[in-house]
Structure formats: C-alpha cells, structure tokens
Design a protein around this motif. Structure first.
Motif, PDB file in Angstrom:
ATOM      1  N   TYR A  23       0.829  -1.205   0.000  1.00  0.00           N
ATOM      2  CA  TYR A  23       0.000   0.000   0.000  1.00  0.00           C
ATOM      3  C   TYR A  23       0.868   1.261   0.000  1.00  0.00           C
ATOM      4  CZ  TYR A  23      -4.463  -2.402   0.759  1.00  0.00           C
ATOM      5  OH  TYR A  23      -5.588  -3.172   0.612  1.00  0.00           O
ATOM      6  N   GLU A  24       1.904   1.254   0.825  1.00  0.00           N
ATOM      7  CA  GLU A  24       2.783   2.426   0.891  1.00  0.00           C
ATOM      8  C   GLU A  24       3.453   2.692  -0.452  1.00  0.00           C
ATOM      9  OE1 GLU A  24       5.491   1.815   4.145  1.00  0.00           O
ATOM     10  OE2 GLU A  24       3.909   2.019   5.641  1.00  0.00           O
ATOM     11  N   ALA A  25       3.892   1.648  -1.121  1.00  0.00           N
ATOM     12  CA  ALA A  25       4.530   1.802  -2.434  1.00  0.00           C
ATOM     13  C   ALA A  25       3.522   2.327  -3.456  1.00  0.00           C
ATOM     14  CB  ALA A  25       5.118   0.473  -2.898  1.00  0.00           C
ATOM     15  N   GLN A  26       2.303   1.791  -3.427  1.00  0.00           N
ATOM     16  CA  GLN A  26       1.267   2.252  -4.353  1.00  0.00           C
ATOM     17  C   GLN A  26       0.903   3.713  -4.089  1.00  0.00           C
ATOM     18  OE1 GLN A  26      -1.870  -0.607  -3.692  1.00  0.00           O
ATOM     19  NE2 GLN A  26      -1.058  -2.048  -5.197  1.00  0.00           N
ATOM     20  N   ILE A  27       0.793   4.071  -2.825  1.00  0.00           N
ATOM     21  CA  ILE A  27       0.463   5.448  -2.463  1.00  0.00           C
ATOM     22  C   ILE A  27       1.581   6.390  -2.893  1.00  0.00           C
ATOM     23  CG2 ILE A  27       0.192   7.007  -0.484  1.00  0.00           C
ATOM     24  CD1 ILE A  27      -1.455   4.727   0.833  1.00  0.00           C
ATOM     25  N   GLU A  28       2.813   5.994  -2.688  1.00  0.00           N
ATOM     26  CA  GLU A  28       3.946   6.826  -3.103  1.00  0.00           C
ATOM     27  C   GLU A  28       3.966   7.008  -4.622  1.00  0.00           C
ATOM     28  OE1 GLU A  28       8.815   6.867  -2.939  1.00  0.00           O
ATOM     29  OE2 GLU A  28       7.727   5.581  -1.560  1.00  0.00           O
ATOM     30  N   GLU A  29       3.733   5.933  -5.353  1.00  0.00           N
ATOM     31  CA  GLU A  29       3.707   6.000  -6.818  1.00  0.00           C
ATOM     32  C   GLU A  29       2.564   6.903  -7.297  1.00  0.00           C
ATOM     33  OE1 GLU A  29       4.961   5.586 -10.578  1.00  0.00           O
ATOM     34  OE2 GLU A  29       5.992   4.747  -8.842  1.00  0.00           O
ATOM     35  N   LEU A  30       1.399   6.735  -6.699  1.00  0.00           N
ATOM     36  CA  LEU A  30       0.265   7.578  -7.076  1.00  0.00           C
ATOM     37  C   LEU A  30       0.517   9.038  -6.716  1.00  0.00           C
ATOM     38  CD1 LEU A  30      -2.745   5.304  -6.113  1.00  0.00           C
ATOM     39  CD2 LEU A  30      -2.211   6.176  -8.395  1.00  0.00           C
ATOM     40  N   GLY A  31       1.188   9.275  -5.602  1.00  0.00           N
ATOM     41  CA  GLY A  31       1.527  10.640  -5.214  1.00  0.00           C
ATOM     42  C   GLY A  31       2.433  11.291  -6.245  1.00  0.00           C
ATOM     43  N   LYS A  32       3.416  10.545  -6.728  1.00  0.00           N
ATOM     44  CA  LYS A  32       4.319  11.058  -7.769  1.00  0.00           C
ATOM     45  C   LYS A  32       3.555  11.333  -9.063  1.00  0.00           C
ATOM     46  CE  LYS A  32       8.489   8.762  -6.092  1.00  0.00           C
ATOM     47  NZ  LYS A  32       9.483   7.708  -6.368  1.00  0.00           N
ATOM     48  N   LYS A  33       2.668  10.415  -9.413  1.00  0.00           N
ATOM     49  CA  LYS A  33       1.871  10.587 -10.631  1.00  0.00           C
ATOM     50  C   LYS A  33       0.945  11.796 -10.499  1.00  0.00           C
ATOM     51  CE  LYS A  33      -0.812   7.873 -13.889  1.00  0.00           C
ATOM     52  NZ  LYS A  33      -1.403   6.566 -14.182  1.00  0.00           N
ATOM     53  N   LEU A  34       0.401  11.984  -9.321  1.00  0.00           N
ATOM     54  CA  LEU A  34      -0.480  13.120  -9.062  1.00  0.00           C
ATOM     55  C   LEU A  34       0.279  14.440  -9.218  1.00  0.00           C
ATOM     56  CD1 LEU A  34      -3.389  13.754  -8.141  1.00  0.00           C
ATOM     57  CD2 LEU A  34      -2.539  13.770  -5.806  1.00  0.00           C
ATOM     58  N   GLN A  45      -8.567   6.304  -2.107  1.00  0.00           N
ATOM     59  CA  GLN A  45      -9.000   4.931  -1.864  1.00  0.00           C
ATOM     60  C   GLN A  45      -7.849   4.076  -1.324  1.00  0.00           C
ATOM     61  OE1 GLN A  45     -12.174   3.748  -1.934  1.00  0.00           O
ATOM     62  NE2 GLN A  45     -11.236   1.989  -0.965  1.00  0.00           N
ATOM     63  N   LYS A  46      -6.665   4.235  -1.902  1.00  0.00           N
ATOM     64  CA  LYS A  46      -5.507   3.466  -1.434  1.00  0.00           C
ATOM     65  C   LYS A  46      -5.163   3.832   0.006  1.00  0.00           C
ATOM     66  CE  LYS A  46      -4.472   1.039  -5.069  1.00  0.00           C
ATOM     67  NZ  LYS A  46      -4.561  -0.409  -5.081  1.00  0.00           N
ATOM     68  N   THR A  47      -5.280   5.116   0.332  1.00  0.00           N
ATOM     69  CA  THR A  47      -5.004   5.553   1.698  1.00  0.00           C
ATOM     70  C   THR A  47      -6.025   4.952   2.666  1.00  0.00           C
ATOM     71  OG1 THR A  47      -4.078   7.624   0.871  1.00  0.00           O
ATOM     72  CG2 THR A  47      -4.680   7.573   3.178  1.00  0.00           C
ATOM     73  N   LYS A  48      -7.299   4.926   2.265  1.00  0.00           N
ATOM     74  CA  LYS A  48      -8.331   4.306   3.098  1.00  0.00           C
ATOM     75  C   LYS A  48      -8.060   2.812   3.261  1.00  0.00           C
ATOM     76  CE  LYS A  48     -12.108   7.466   2.029  1.00  0.00           C
ATOM     77  NZ  LYS A  48     -13.388   7.631   1.314  1.00  0.00           N
ATOM     78  N   ASP A  49      -7.676   2.154   2.170  1.00  0.00           N
ATOM     79  CA  ASP A  49      -7.374   0.730   2.232  1.00  0.00           C
ATOM     80  C   ASP A  49      -6.227   0.464   3.196  1.00  0.00           C
ATOM     81  OD1 ASP A  49      -9.358   0.303   0.358  1.00  0.00           O
ATOM     82  OD2 ASP A  49      -7.975  -0.027  -1.324  1.00  0.00           O
ATOM     83  N   GLN A  50      -5.221   1.318   3.150  1.00  0.00           N
ATOM     84  CA  GLN A  50      -4.071   1.158   4.037  1.00  0.00           C
ATOM     85  C   GLN A  50      -4.507   1.345   5.490  1.00  0.00           C
ATOM     86  OE1 GLN A  50      -1.016   4.147   3.971  1.00  0.00           O
ATOM     87  NE2 GLN A  50       0.550   2.710   4.625  1.00  0.00           N
ATOM     88  N   GLN A  51      -5.323   2.361   5.740  1.00  0.00           N
ATOM     89  CA  GLN A  51      -5.786   2.605   7.118  1.00  0.00           C
ATOM     90  C   GLN A  51      -6.636   1.448   7.631  1.00  0.00           C
ATOM     91  OE1 GLN A  51      -7.686   6.402   6.604  1.00  0.00           O
ATOM     92  NE2 GLN A  51      -5.775   7.543   6.816  1.00  0.00           N
ATOM     93  N   GLN A  52      -7.445   0.863   6.740  1.00  0.00           N
ATOM     94  CA  GLN A  52      -8.254  -0.288   7.154  1.00  0.00           C
ATOM     95  C   GLN A  52      -7.372  -1.500   7.445  1.00  0.00           C
ATOM     96  OE1 GLN A  52     -11.047  -0.723   3.957  1.00  0.00           O
ATOM     97  NE2 GLN A  52     -12.441   0.844   4.754  1.00  0.00           N
ATOM     98  N   ALA A  53      -6.319  -1.661   6.650  1.00  0.00           N
ATOM     99  CA  ALA A  53      -5.406  -2.778   6.889  1.00  0.00           C
ATOM    100  C   ALA A  53      -4.674  -2.612   8.220  1.00  0.00           C
ATOM    101  CB  ALA A  53      -4.404  -2.891   5.737  1.00  0.00           C
ATOM    102  N   ILE A  54      -4.335  -1.369   8.551  1.00  0.00           N
ATOM    103  CA  ILE A  54      -3.659  -1.109   9.817  1.00  0.00           C
ATOM    104  C   ILE A  54      -4.615  -1.384  10.987  1.00  0.00           C
ATOM    105  CG2 ILE A  54      -2.721   0.736  11.287  1.00  0.00           C
ATOM    106  CD1 ILE A  54      -1.544   1.960   8.705  1.00  0.00           C
ATOM    107  N   ALA A  55      -5.879  -0.974  10.815  1.00  0.00           N
ATOM    108  CA  ALA A  55      -6.869  -1.151  11.884  1.00  0.00           C
ATOM    109  C   ALA A  55      -7.222  -2.615  12.101  1.00  0.00           C
ATOM    110  CB  ALA A  55      -8.127  -0.363  11.560  1.00  0.00           C
ATOM    111  N   ALA A  56      -7.063  -3.436  11.076  1.00  0.00           N
ATOM    112  CA  ALA A  56      -7.452  -4.855  11.181  1.00  0.00           C
ATOM    113  C   ALA A  56      -6.498  -5.666  11.958  1.00  0.00           C
ATOM    114  CB  ALA A  56      -7.561  -5.473   9.810  1.00  0.00           C
TER     115      ALA A  56
END
Length: 120
Positions: free
Chosen positions: A19-30, A109-120
């Motif tokens: 998730y962190e890698a995907q978020i970082e990649e999307l951040g760069k693309k953004l 969405q990726k950030t929410k997914d990451q937060q849900q994974a952390i909470a689980a």
C-alpha cells in the motif's frame, strides 16, 4: 500458534508495504499530472490574454484585410491552425484535469485501504 501469528503479521506487513509503495507512486503521478495541468492551463490563459489584448478575435478583419487571394488563403489557413491549436489545448487541459481527479480518487482509496489494513 506463534507461527500462525508470525505468518499473519508478516502478511500484514507485506500488505502495508505494498500500500505504501502504491500510495507513493500515485503521489508522484499526481504531482506530475498537476504540473502538466498547470502548464497547459497557463498556455491556454496566455493564448486567451494575447487574443483578447491583440484584438485578434475579430476574424472578419483578418479576412477582409487580405491584400490578395493568396494572402486571403494564407490568413484562413493561419486561423484554422490557431483554432485547431486552441481546440487541442482545451482537450489536453480537460484530459489532464480528468486524470488529476481520477488519480486523487485512487490515492484517497488506497489511503483508506491502508488505514483499514492497519486497523485490522
């Protein structure tokens, strides 16, 4: 039992790293998409300012100011080229804006997914 928990923890850590890698990649693309949008928007606004300030929006004057038939055809071709450029620039601007909005939604969405994974 400990091996099961260790496996689950390892799986969750891998998932979080993904998730962190995907978020970082999307951040760069953004950032890149935002930069492209800003550049295109600035070009468009510069063109609009020039058109307004120069008064070149009066196409009839351009056509009627022709000194010969070949000058008239040349002026018409130049106007067609300018209008085509304006059209392409607007489409590029709209496309960049849509891509920017899409990337923001994916990043959220990726950030929410990451937060849900952390909470689980």
């Amino acid at each position: 039992m400990d091996a099961l928990y260790a496996d689950q923890l390892n799986t969750m850590q891998i998932e979080l790293l993904t998730y962190e890698a995907q978020i970082e990649e999307l951040g760069k693309k953004l950032v890149a998409t935002q930069h492209e949008y800003d550049e295109t928007y600035e070009k468009f606004m510069t063109l609009m300012r020039m058109t307004y300030e120069d008064g070149s929006a009066n196409y009839l004057d351009l056509i009627l100011g022709a000194t010969s038939l070949s000058d008239l055809f040349s002026r018409i071709e130049n106007m067609k080229g300018l209008l085509g450029y304006n059209d392409r620039l607007m489409k590029k601007l709209e496309s960049a804006k849509q891509e920017l909005e899409d990337n923001r939604a994916i990043l959220e969405q990726k950030t929410k997914d990451q937060q849900q994974a952390i909470a689980a």
